[in-house]
Design a protein around this motif. Structure first.
Motif, PDB file in Angstrom:
ATOM      1  N   SER A 453     -23.226 -39.292  13.616  1.00 48.82           N
ATOM      2  CA  SER A 453     -22.432 -40.526  13.642  1.00 48.82           C
ATOM      3  C   SER A 453     -22.491 -41.175  15.018  1.00 48.82           C
ATOM      4  CB  SER A 453     -20.977 -40.219  13.279  1.00 48.82           C
ATOM      5  OG  SER A 453     -20.878 -39.692  11.974  1.00 48.82           O
ATOM      6  N   GLY A 454     -22.460 -40.359  16.069  1.00 44.28           N
ATOM      7  CA  GLY A 454     -22.562 -40.903  17.418  1.00 44.28           C
ATOM      8  C   GLY A 454     -23.902 -41.561  17.678  1.00 44.28           C
ATOM      9  N   TYR A 455     -24.991 -40.966  17.184  1.00 44.75           N
ATOM     10  CA  TYR A 455     -26.326 -41.559  17.349  1.00 44.75           C
ATOM     11  C   TYR A 455     -26.409 -42.922  16.670  1.00 44.75           C
ATOM     12  CZ  TYR A 455     -29.021 -37.796  19.551  1.00 44.75           C
ATOM     13  OH  TYR A 455     -29.548 -36.903  20.451  1.00 44.75           O
ATOM     14  N   TYR A 456     -25.801 -43.049  15.492  1.00 45.91           N
ATOM     15  CA  TYR A 456     -25.885 -44.319  14.768  1.00 45.91           C
ATOM     16  C   TYR A 456     -25.185 -45.456  15.517  1.00 45.91           C
ATOM     17  CZ  TYR A 456     -28.037 -42.512  10.519  1.00 45.91           C
ATOM     18  OH  TYR A 456     -28.921 -41.967   9.602  1.00 45.91           O
ATOM     19  N   GLN A 457     -24.277 -45.130  16.424  1.00 40.86           N
ATOM     20  CA  GLN A 457     -23.574 -46.162  17.176  1.00 40.86           C
ATOM     21  C   GLN A 457     -24.232 -46.464  18.522  1.00 40.86           C
ATOM     22  OE1 GLN A 457     -19.372 -45.392  17.496  1.00 40.86           O
ATOM     23  NE2 GLN A 457     -19.023 -46.213  15.446  1.00 40.86           N
ATOM     24  N   ARG A 478     -30.999 -34.988  28.296  1.00 41.85           N
ATOM     25  CA  ARG A 478     -30.031 -34.462  29.261  1.00 41.85           C
ATOM     26  C   ARG A 478     -29.357 -35.563  30.062  1.00 41.85           C
ATOM     27  NH1 ARG A 478     -33.385 -31.925  31.879  1.00 41.85           N
ATOM     28  NH2 ARG A 478     -33.510 -33.129  33.814  1.00 41.85           N
ATOM     29  N   THR A 479     -30.088 -36.573  30.470  1.00 39.98           N
ATOM     30  CA  THR A 479     -29.550 -37.553  31.409  1.00 39.98           C
ATOM     31  C   THR A 479     -29.023 -38.824  30.761  1.00 39.98           C
ATOM     32  OG1 THR A 479     -31.759 -38.517  31.738  1.00 39.98           O
ATOM     33  CG2 THR A 479     -31.090 -36.726  33.224  1.00 39.98           C
ATOM     34  N   ILE A 480     -29.492 -39.151  29.561  1.00 41.09           N
ATOM     35  CA  ILE A 480     -29.107 -40.431  28.941  1.00 41.09           C
ATOM     36  C   ILE A 480     -28.342 -40.211  27.630  1.00 41.09           C
ATOM     37  CG2 ILE A 480     -29.982 -42.550  27.895  1.00 41.09           C
ATOM     38  CD1 ILE A 480     -32.265 -42.473  29.895  1.00 41.09           C
ATOM     39  N   ILE A 481     -28.955 -39.455  26.715  1.00 38.85           N
ATOM     40  CA  ILE A 481     -28.383 -39.356  25.378  1.00 38.85           C
ATOM     41  C   ILE A 481     -27.126 -38.494  25.355  1.00 38.85           C
ATOM     42  CG2 ILE A 481     -28.817 -38.535  23.035  1.00 38.85           C
ATOM     43  CD1 ILE A 481     -31.754 -39.338  23.454  1.00 38.85           C
ATOM     44  N   LEU A 482     -27.175 -37.331  26.002  1.00 37.71           N
ATOM     45  CA  LEU A 482     -26.023 -36.432  25.964  1.00 37.71           C
ATOM     46  C   LEU A 482     -24.751 -37.077  26.516  1.00 37.71           C
ATOM     47  CD1 LEU A 482     -24.822 -33.705  25.292  1.00 37.71           C
ATOM     48  CD2 LEU A 482     -25.625 -32.841  27.490  1.00 37.71           C
ATOM     49  N   PRO A 483     -24.792 -37.780  27.651  1.00 37.02           N
ATOM     50  CA  PRO A 483     -23.566 -38.442  28.102  1.00 37.02           C
ATOM     51  C   PRO A 483     -23.028 -39.470  27.111  1.00 37.02           C
ATOM     52  CG  PRO A 483     -25.144 -38.297  29.898  1.00 37.02           C
ATOM     53  CD  PRO A 483     -25.869 -37.879  28.661  1.00 37.02           C
ATOM     54  N   LEU A 484     -23.932 -40.147  26.376  1.00 36.39           N
ATOM     55  CA  LEU A 484     -23.494 -41.178  25.439  1.00 36.39           C
ATOM     56  C   LEU A 484     -22.884 -40.593  24.166  1.00 36.39           C
ATOM     57  CD1 LEU A 484     -26.482 -43.691  25.775  1.00 36.39           C
ATOM     58  CD2 LEU A 484     -24.182 -43.918  26.741  1.00 36.39           C
ATOM     59  N   VAL A 485     -23.417 -39.471  23.705  1.00 36.33           N
ATOM     60  CA  VAL A 485     -22.885 -38.875  22.470  1.00 36.33           C
ATOM     61  C   VAL A 485     -21.880 -37.770  22.762  1.00 36.33           C
ATOM     62  CG1 VAL A 485     -24.964 -39.418  21.150  1.00 36.33           C
ATOM     63  CG2 VAL A 485     -24.753 -37.173  22.254  1.00 36.33           C
ATOM     64  N   ALA A 486     -21.549 -37.577  24.052  1.00 35.30           N
ATOM     65  CA  ALA A 486     -20.648 -36.479  24.427  1.00 35.30           C
ATOM     66  C   ALA A 486     -19.300 -36.532  23.700  1.00 35.30           C
ATOM     67  CB  ALA A 486     -20.443 -36.471  25.940  1.00 35.30           C
ATOM     68  N   PRO A 487     -18.637 -37.697  23.544  1.00 38.28           N
ATOM     69  CA  PRO A 487     -17.358 -37.692  22.824  1.00 38.28           C
ATOM     70  C   PRO A 487     -17.489 -37.195  21.383  1.00 38.28           C
ATOM     71  CG  PRO A 487     -17.606 -39.722  24.074  1.00 38.28           C
ATOM     72  CD  PRO A 487     -18.929 -39.023  24.129  1.00 38.28           C
ATOM     73  N   ALA A 488     -18.522 -37.655  20.675  1.00 35.41           N
ATOM     74  CA  ALA A 488     -18.721 -37.194  19.295  1.00 35.41           C
ATOM     75  C   ALA A 488     -19.076 -35.715  19.267  1.00 35.41           C
ATOM     76  CB  ALA A 488     -19.823 -38.017  18.620  1.00 35.41           C
ATOM     77  N   ALA A 489     -19.889 -35.265  20.230  1.00 33.43           N
ATOM     78  CA  ALA A 489     -20.244 -33.847  20.294  1.00 33.43           C
ATOM     79  C   ALA A 489     -19.014 -32.996  20.589  1.00 33.43           C
ATOM     80  CB  ALA A 489     -21.312 -33.624  21.354  1.00 33.43           C
ATOM     81  N   MET A 555      -8.822 -39.348  23.446  1.00 37.18           N
ATOM     82  CA  MET A 555     -10.220 -39.801  23.359  1.00 37.18           C
ATOM     83  C   MET A 555     -10.550 -40.363  21.979  1.00 37.18           C
ATOM     84  SD  MET A 555     -12.598 -36.375  23.012  1.00 37.18           S
ATOM     85  CE  MET A 555     -12.500 -35.301  21.578  1.00 37.18           C
ATOM     86  N   ALA A 556      -9.558 -40.489  21.091  1.00 34.52           N
ATOM     87  CA  ALA A 556      -9.839 -40.915  19.714  1.00 34.52           C
ATOM     88  C   ALA A 556     -10.473 -42.296  19.657  1.00 34.52           C
ATOM     89  CB  ALA A 556      -8.545 -40.890  18.894  1.00 34.52           C
ATOM     90  N   GLY A 557     -10.081 -43.190  20.593  1.00 39.34           N
ATOM     91  CA  GLY A 557     -10.625 -44.548  20.558  1.00 39.34           C
ATOM     92  C   GLY A 557     -12.092 -44.634  20.897  1.00 39.34           C
ATOM     93  N   ARG A 558     -12.648 -43.594  21.511  1.00 44.64           N
ATOM     94  CA  ARG A 558     -14.060 -43.621  21.909  1.00 44.64           C
ATOM     95  C   ARG A 558     -14.967 -42.992  20.845  1.00 44.64           C
ATOM     96  NH1 ARG A 558     -14.386 -40.530  27.366  1.00 44.64           N
ATOM     97  NH2 ARG A 558     -16.566 -41.219  27.170  1.00 44.64           N
ATOM     98  N   LEU A 559     -14.386 -42.538  19.757  1.00 47.02           N
ATOM     99  CA  LEU A 559     -15.161 -41.819  18.751  1.00 47.02           C
ATOM    100  C   LEU A 559     -15.485 -42.707  17.565  1.00 47.02           C
ATOM    101  CD1 LEU A 559     -13.185 -38.460  18.750  1.00 47.02           C
ATOM    102  CD2 LEU A 559     -15.414 -38.894  19.773  1.00 47.02           C
ATOM    103  N   PRO A 560     -16.617 -42.441  16.878  1.00 49.47           N
ATOM    104  CA  PRO A 560     -16.903 -43.147  15.635  1.00 49.47           C
ATOM    105  C   PRO A 560     -15.793 -42.900  14.614  1.00 49.47           C
ATOM    106  CG  PRO A 560     -18.837 -41.939  16.394  1.00 49.47           C
ATOM    107  CD  PRO A 560     -17.692 -41.502  17.249  1.00 49.47           C
ATOM    108  N   GLN A 561     -15.550 -43.882  13.788  1.00 49.41           N
ATOM    109  CA  GLN A 561     -14.490 -43.786  12.796  1.00 49.41           C
ATOM    110  C   GLN A 561     -14.763 -42.627  11.839  1.00 49.41           C
ATOM    111  OE1 GLN A 561     -13.948 -47.032   9.890  1.00 49.41           O
ATOM    112  NE2 GLN A 561     -11.869 -47.221  10.672  1.00 49.41           N
ATOM    113  N   GLY A 562     -13.740 -41.813  11.606  1.00 51.22           N
ATOM    114  CA  GLY A 562     -13.864 -40.711  10.658  1.00 51.22           C
ATOM    115  C   GLY A 562     -14.303 -39.399  11.254  1.00 51.22           C
TER     116      GLY A 562
END
Length: 568
Positions: A453-457, A478-489, A555-562
């Motif tokens: 879900s994080g990748y799709y956003q 490690r440097t780009i994707i992980l920080p961006l999907v970290a909340p969903a992860a 952190m709920a506001g930073r996560l994909p819905q659901g």
């Protein structure tokens, strides 16, 4: 040089992809293949003896009938409760929606055995709550929950949130213009609900039904606490008794029983797919989410009814559990003179197995959460951005261990690791590592879904720019994707931790001395008649679960819905 670097980069990509495929195959395919082999060829030779013994035993078919009765009954009750609440919460303008969703979903994230004990303490003759109210049954009378009806009731309460969550996900995608067209055509809210909403919600509702049926079928904690005392055995508890009584010598028979559970579960999933294939439920329009129906003068009564339901299914059982944990012995009335914290002191400091269980459960849940996230981030990269037939198959395979009852995976792991591993000669059997293996296999999908879900956003611009600049995949991850999907992860890791921390179905068959989990110790307390110690341990696990759920709210506001099931 650039061409050589490109070749090396593609080689590294393929190496990472096939490494991930191999890990998924070891976790998801290998154990189930070993179970299937044992069912048809015990000991490595084709034989029908185990199959004949199991299928000719009356106990098998009695347990199968009991499993079907409780699974179907629990599913029906869960659909009734979860479906009604889902429609009201998603389609109307009730207030306090997030708080209510948090409370309604909570039973699903608590240990099934703890929920069962809480209900036992609510209705039993030794219930401190009923004794304080002066309505406790006479001591020695039978608890009404020691029955098929009791199992169905608690299963329905435990898994109603599953139906709620799948239905809510479908209702979020319901286009506003369809509802407004129905209202404009003269239809009232109830007519629009019957003619438009419910037909379009058939796929998520059937998905919830199938998931709920499989969960009820494979649940061990509730039938164990409510069924074993009355000799009402279902297939998971029959397997537990056979394995506990006969040990590894019964593996061929319990393998057949596990395949029988898996076969019934697959029938349920196939029936769902067959029903969906008979009609086209696709929505050919897209818009903003539908506006909620205005309840007007009915809003307060509906809100009162919803919160009353939460009080009955959540607050009262947990209150009964807390009060039980405060009395020194079963049957002792609770008052200022008898209230004590000795039960908590015993399970936290005096009982050696309980202290080990806290360490083991925290350690196993934490390791499973971290390992799955580290696996899910690169795997989701390929599943979302490098689609292929192989990857579609990998995505499907990750679902299998979670979709099948946990007892099936546990027996498969025993068969796989009963003998030392080839080459290295290590044995995982009778160690804590076999439990970790099953946690990784079973809960991989819980970590993978939020990351996908994080990748799709994500906007892929940064990743593509770094790729053009020559950054290889591992560095980009490690440097780009992980920080961006970290909340969903992180949300996925928390879901894994909560689920594994409260788990019993797998560990009940895999634990050994020194490798106890909290679920195993809780079950042994209850089986030994120490309900007060079990209640204290259960209250502690509930506190940990609620604290972790509350910790995610900032952190709920930073996560994909659901992604967080307890957030609307």
């Amino acid at each position: 040089m650039a061409e050589a670097a490109g070749v090396r980069g593609r080689a590294e990509d393929y190496a990472l992809l096939w490494s991930l495929v191999l890990v998924v195959a070891v976790l998801s395919v290998l154990p189930l293949a070993r179970l299937l082999l044992e069912g048809i060829a015990p000991g490595g030779a084709l034989s029908a003896q185990a199959l004949t013994r199991v299928l000719s035993s009356p106990a098998t078919w009695i347990a199968t009938r009991h499993s079907l009765v409780t699974a179907l009954g629990g599913t029906l009750l869960a659909v009734l409760i979860g479906g009604t609440v889902g429609l009201v919460v998603a389609l109307t303008d009730i207030r306090g929606r997030n708080a209510y969703v948090f409370c309604f979903v909570m039973p699903l994230l608590l240990a099934a055995q703890v929920v069962a004990l809480a209900w036992l303490q609510l209705f039993g003759p030794s219930s401190p709550l009923l004794a304080m109210l002066g309505i406790a049954p006479p001591l020695g009378s039978r608890n009404p929950l020691y029955s098929a009806e009791g199992i169905i009731l608690v299963l329905g309460v435990q898994y109603a949130p599953l139906v709620f969550l799948t239905l809510r996900a479908g209702l979020r995608a319901l286009p506003q213009e369809l509802i407004e067209a129905g209202l404009a055509g003269g239809g009232g809210p109830m007519k629009v609900l019957r003619a438009i909403v419910l037909p379009l919600m058939t796929p998520p509702l059937l998905a919830g039904v199938a998931l709920c049926f499989v969960s009820c079928l494979g649940n061990f904690g509730i039938p164990a606490l409510l069924g074993i005392p009355g000799n009402y055995l279902v297939l998971p508890t029959l397997i537990y008794q056979r394995l506990a009584g006969l040990g590894p010598g019964a593996l061929s028979e319990v393998a057949v029983l596990s395949l029988l559970i898996g076969f019934i579960a697959v029938i349920g999933i196939v029936a769902q797919d067959a029903l969906l294939s008979r009609r086209d439920f696709r929505i050919s329009t897209a818009s903003i989410v539908a506006r909620p129906f205005e309840l007007r003068r009915w809003r307060l009564p509906v809100e009162v009814a919803l919160w009353t339901l939460s009080v009955v299914v959540l607050v009262l059982p947990l209150l009964a559990l807390v009060l039980t944990s405060l009395v020194p012995a079963v049957g002792v009335p609770l008052n200022l003179a008898t209230a004590t914290l000795d039960n908590y002191r015993f399970v936290l400091f005096d009982h050696a197995a309980a202290k080990r269980a806290f360490v083991n459960s925290f350690g196993l849940s934490g390791m499973a959460a971290v390992a799955i996230v580290l696996l899910a981030v690169p795997l989701a990269y390929f599943l979302v951005w490098r689609r292929s037939r192989l990857l579609r198959m990998v995505n499907l395979v990750t679902e299998v261990p979670y979709a099948l009852p946990g007892v099936v995976l546990a027996i498969a792991a025993i068969l796989l690791f009963l003998k030392p591993l080839p080459v290295v000669g290590w044995s995982l059997y009778n160690t804590v590592w076999i439990i970790l293996f099953c946690y990784l296999a079973r809960f991989l999908v819980l970590g993978l879904r939020p990351v996908i879900s994080g990748y799709y956003q994500l906007d892929r611009t940064l990743e593509e720019a770094s790729q053009i600049a020559g950054a290889r995949l591992l560095r980009r991850l490690r440097t780009i994707i992980l920080p961006l999907v970290a909340p969903a992860a992180a949300a996925g890791a928390l879901l894994i931790f909560l689920t594994a921390f409260n788990e019993l179905t797998v560990s009940a068959l895999l634990w050994s001395s020194g490798a106890e989990t909290l679920g195993v110790v809780f079950f042994s307390f209850q089986q030994g008649g120490d309900s007060n110690f079990a209640a204290a341990l259960g209250v502690l696990t509930v506190i940990v679960s609620i604290a972790l759920m509350l910790s995610t709210l900032p952190m709920a506001g930073r996560l994909p819905q659901g992604v967080l099931p307890w957030r609307d």
